[in-house]
Design a protein around this motif. Structure first.
Motif, PDB file in Angstrom:
ATOM      1  N   GLU B  21       0.828  -1.207   0.000  1.00  0.00           N
ATOM      2  CA  GLU B  21       0.000   0.000   0.000  1.00  0.00           C
ATOM      3  C   GLU B  21       0.866   1.263   0.000  1.00  0.00           C
ATOM      4  OE1 GLU B  21      -3.118   0.108   2.914  1.00  0.00           O
ATOM      5  OE2 GLU B  21      -3.516   2.241   2.563  1.00  0.00           O
ATOM      6  N   TYR B  22       1.927   1.260   0.825  1.00  0.00           N
ATOM      7  CA  TYR B  22       2.730   2.479   0.968  1.00  0.00           C
ATOM      8  C   TYR B  22       3.970   2.496   0.069  1.00  0.00           C
ATOM      9  CZ  TYR B  22      -0.330   3.163   4.946  1.00  0.00           C
ATOM     10  OH  TYR B  22      -1.445   3.324   5.713  1.00  0.00           O
ATOM     11  N   GLY B  23       4.274   1.356  -0.557  1.00  0.00           N
ATOM     12  CA  GLY B  23       5.449   1.306  -1.440  1.00  0.00           C
ATOM     13  C   GLY B  23       6.750   1.485  -0.677  1.00  0.00           C
ATOM     14  N   GLN B  24       6.766   1.059   0.577  1.00  0.00           N
ATOM     15  CA  GLN B  24       7.962   1.215   1.400  1.00  0.00           C
ATOM     16  C   GLN B  24       8.216  -0.049   2.215  1.00  0.00           C
ATOM     17  OE1 GLN B  24       6.926   4.895   3.555  1.00  0.00           O
ATOM     18  NE2 GLN B  24       8.388   5.974   2.255  1.00  0.00           N
ATOM     19  N   TYR B  25       9.459  -0.254   2.589  1.00  0.00           N
ATOM     20  CA  TYR B  25       9.809  -1.391   3.453  1.00  0.00           C
ATOM     21  C   TYR B  25      10.935  -0.975   4.384  1.00  0.00           C
ATOM     22  CZ  TYR B  25      13.809  -2.249   0.300  1.00  0.00           C
ATOM     23  OH  TYR B  25      14.957  -2.133  -0.423  1.00  0.00           O
ATOM     24  N   ILE B  26      11.304  -1.863   5.316  1.00  0.00           N
ATOM     25  CA  ILE B  26      12.363  -1.486   6.254  1.00  0.00           C
ATOM     26  C   ILE B  26      13.563  -2.427   6.146  1.00  0.00           C
ATOM     27  CG2 ILE B  26      10.945  -0.241   7.934  1.00  0.00           C
ATOM     28  CD1 ILE B  26      10.764  -2.772   9.599  1.00  0.00           C
ATOM     29  N   CYS B  27      14.734  -1.837   6.404  1.00  0.00           N
ATOM     30  CA  CYS B  27      15.976  -2.597   6.440  1.00  0.00           C
ATOM     31  C   CYS B  27      16.575  -2.420   7.826  1.00  0.00           C
ATOM     32  CB  CYS B  27      16.972  -2.054   5.417  1.00  0.00           C
ATOM     33  SG  CYS B  27      16.502  -2.420   3.739  1.00  0.00           S
ATOM     34  N   GLU B  28      16.985  -3.531   8.432  1.00  0.00           N
ATOM     35  CA  GLU B  28      17.484  -3.470   9.803  1.00  0.00           C
ATOM     36  C   GLU B  28      18.960  -3.846   9.892  1.00  0.00           C
ATOM     37  OE1 GLU B  28      15.221  -5.252  12.878  1.00  0.00           O
ATOM     38  OE2 GLU B  28      13.339  -5.132  11.788  1.00  0.00           O
ATOM     39  N   GLY B  29      19.685  -3.176  10.755  1.00  0.00           N
ATOM     40  CA  GLY B  29      21.049  -3.599  11.073  1.00  0.00           C
ATOM     41  C   GLY B  29      22.112  -2.836  10.303  1.00  0.00           C
ATOM     42  N   ALA B  30      23.262  -2.668  10.959  1.00  0.00           N
ATOM     43  CA  ALA B  30      24.356  -1.833  10.446  1.00  0.00           C
ATOM     44  C   ALA B  30      24.869  -2.319   9.097  1.00  0.00           C
ATOM     45  CB  ALA B  30      25.488  -1.790  11.464  1.00  0.00           C
ATOM     46  N   LYS B  31      25.047  -3.631   8.943  1.00  0.00           N
ATOM     47  CA  LYS B  31      25.623  -4.180   7.721  1.00  0.00           C
ATOM     48  C   LYS B  31      24.741  -3.871   6.502  1.00  0.00           C
ATOM     49  CE  LYS B  31      27.206  -7.388   4.745  1.00  0.00           C
ATOM     50  NZ  LYS B  31      28.155  -6.920   3.759  1.00  0.00           N
TER      51      LYS B  31
END
Lengths: 245, 245
Positions: B21-31
């Protein structure tokens, strides 16, 4: 009828310390229990199964207890309730004899259970019968190891052994460590009788073992990622050394 | 200061329907955030980070918001709280052009996010720039896919496409399906310009795609296990076709 005490006991085996104390572990699901019955029926203590699961007609002298799906759900460690759970005895500890195979893998501090199980499954695919593990690898009887090995751990002798004890008692033609900047894997001509060390997911092969190796080997890279997943790397090495070297 | 509404929004992206719906996602962590900043900084909407995490000095025009570990814990999908989480925009949808590379992989109904991420990482290792996915594979922006791809998905054009649309618009020299009893992988002489189909964990390549293939190929086996993990199999095929064929 399974008692609450029995269910509690099965659940207690989700923890490594209890598995070690009782010398038993559990296997879940039709596929893995089928492999257990085919390859190591003598290890089985008891099989708990729902009515829908039937004991293979070839299976002999196996203690089968019918339980409800609710009981299986209580015993299980998985998100999906299995139709069958087996209580299994650890194999007897006997001094190991190196098995004759083209080369051996030594797994140094593999921490992820999915990786360890997948490596056991892949080594089985390439006809290995024996695998060496450093004592600080993830527990072999962890439920996720069993799950990802898909029954291959019944056919594989996984020897937990200190590296120094291994090389003191057995001579390898060469010892290779997988590392970032080593010799190209594809250039090796004869690896017969060698030992190949694969290192942990986060730190690779420990510096002590790198020093003890005859040479470092590297899977040739053509892209920009820094590393491969260790189970994928093991698969590539098993394939290359078994079919191309 | 991050608001509760923002945290709630980030958490809503744990679900595929909200990502779509929002066309967005999340990425987690320093690497992974490091790889994002190096390879696709233009996709970043905002970076939420604990004080301990520092923006690389080469990073320009990136919106950085300092948050507490407690906030990161609320936003995160992982068991271990990351030091940084990025909110990332989907890449723009543009008609794809087949990239010139030795061969292409087509992934048919891969269901396990760890497997999909690992295949993307391995394809990156072997220099692939483009990967085809059937529309019913696990969502590319699933947190476990991102995690196991280790940043490689920023370098890989993953094209979700129906097989029939792909072959109607692009000519491959050959179409191979991986299957149980096919031709030995190691006997193939020239795979340049071909398409290699890998199937789902539970069912393999679907019968429709098997029929549409020129031939079936099999990884040679020397043991008793029935199958390989699909990410391991993809690694072996990528290695064999890139370095030995």
């Amino acid at each position: 009828m399974v008692t609450n005490l029995q269910i509690k006991f099965i659940k207690s085996l989700h923890l490594k310390k209890n598995r070690l104390e009782y010398g038993q572990y559990i296997c879940e699901g039709a596929k893995i229990v089928q492999e257990l019955i085919s390859f190591k029926p003598e290890y089985i203590e008891i099989v708990y199964a729902a009515d829908e699961w039937s004991l293979p007609i070839t299976a002999k002298n196996i203690r089968l207890e019918r339980v409800t799906c609710k009981d299986l759900e209580k015993m299980s460690q998985h998100a999906t309730v299995p139709s069958v759970i087996a209580l299994v005895n650890f194999p007897k500890k006997i001094p190991f004899q190196p098995v004759l195979q083209k080369f051996h893998l030594f797994l140094d501090q593999i921490a992820d259970p999915g990786n360890l199980g997948t490596i056991i499954r892949t080594a089985d695919w390439y006809g290995h019968k024996q695998l060496f593990l450093s004592p600080n690898c993830v527990d072999l009887y962890n439920s996720k190891v069993i799950q990802s090995a898909m029954g291959s751990h019944f056919r594989m002798e996984c020897v937990e052994i200190n590296f120094n004890d291994l090389v003191a008692n057995h001579t390898f033609s060469s010892i290779y460590s997988t590392a970032m900047r080593g010799n190209d894997l594809n250039q090796l001509k004869d690896i017969t009788g060698s030992l190949v060390i694969m290192g942990s997911e986060s730190h690779g092969v420990s510096s002590e073992l790198l020093t003890a190796s005859d040479s470092k080997i590297t899977i040739p890279s053509f892209g920009q990622t820094e590393s491969l997943n260790v189970a994928v790397a093991a698969g590539i090495i098993l394939h290359q050394f078994t079919t191309n070297t």
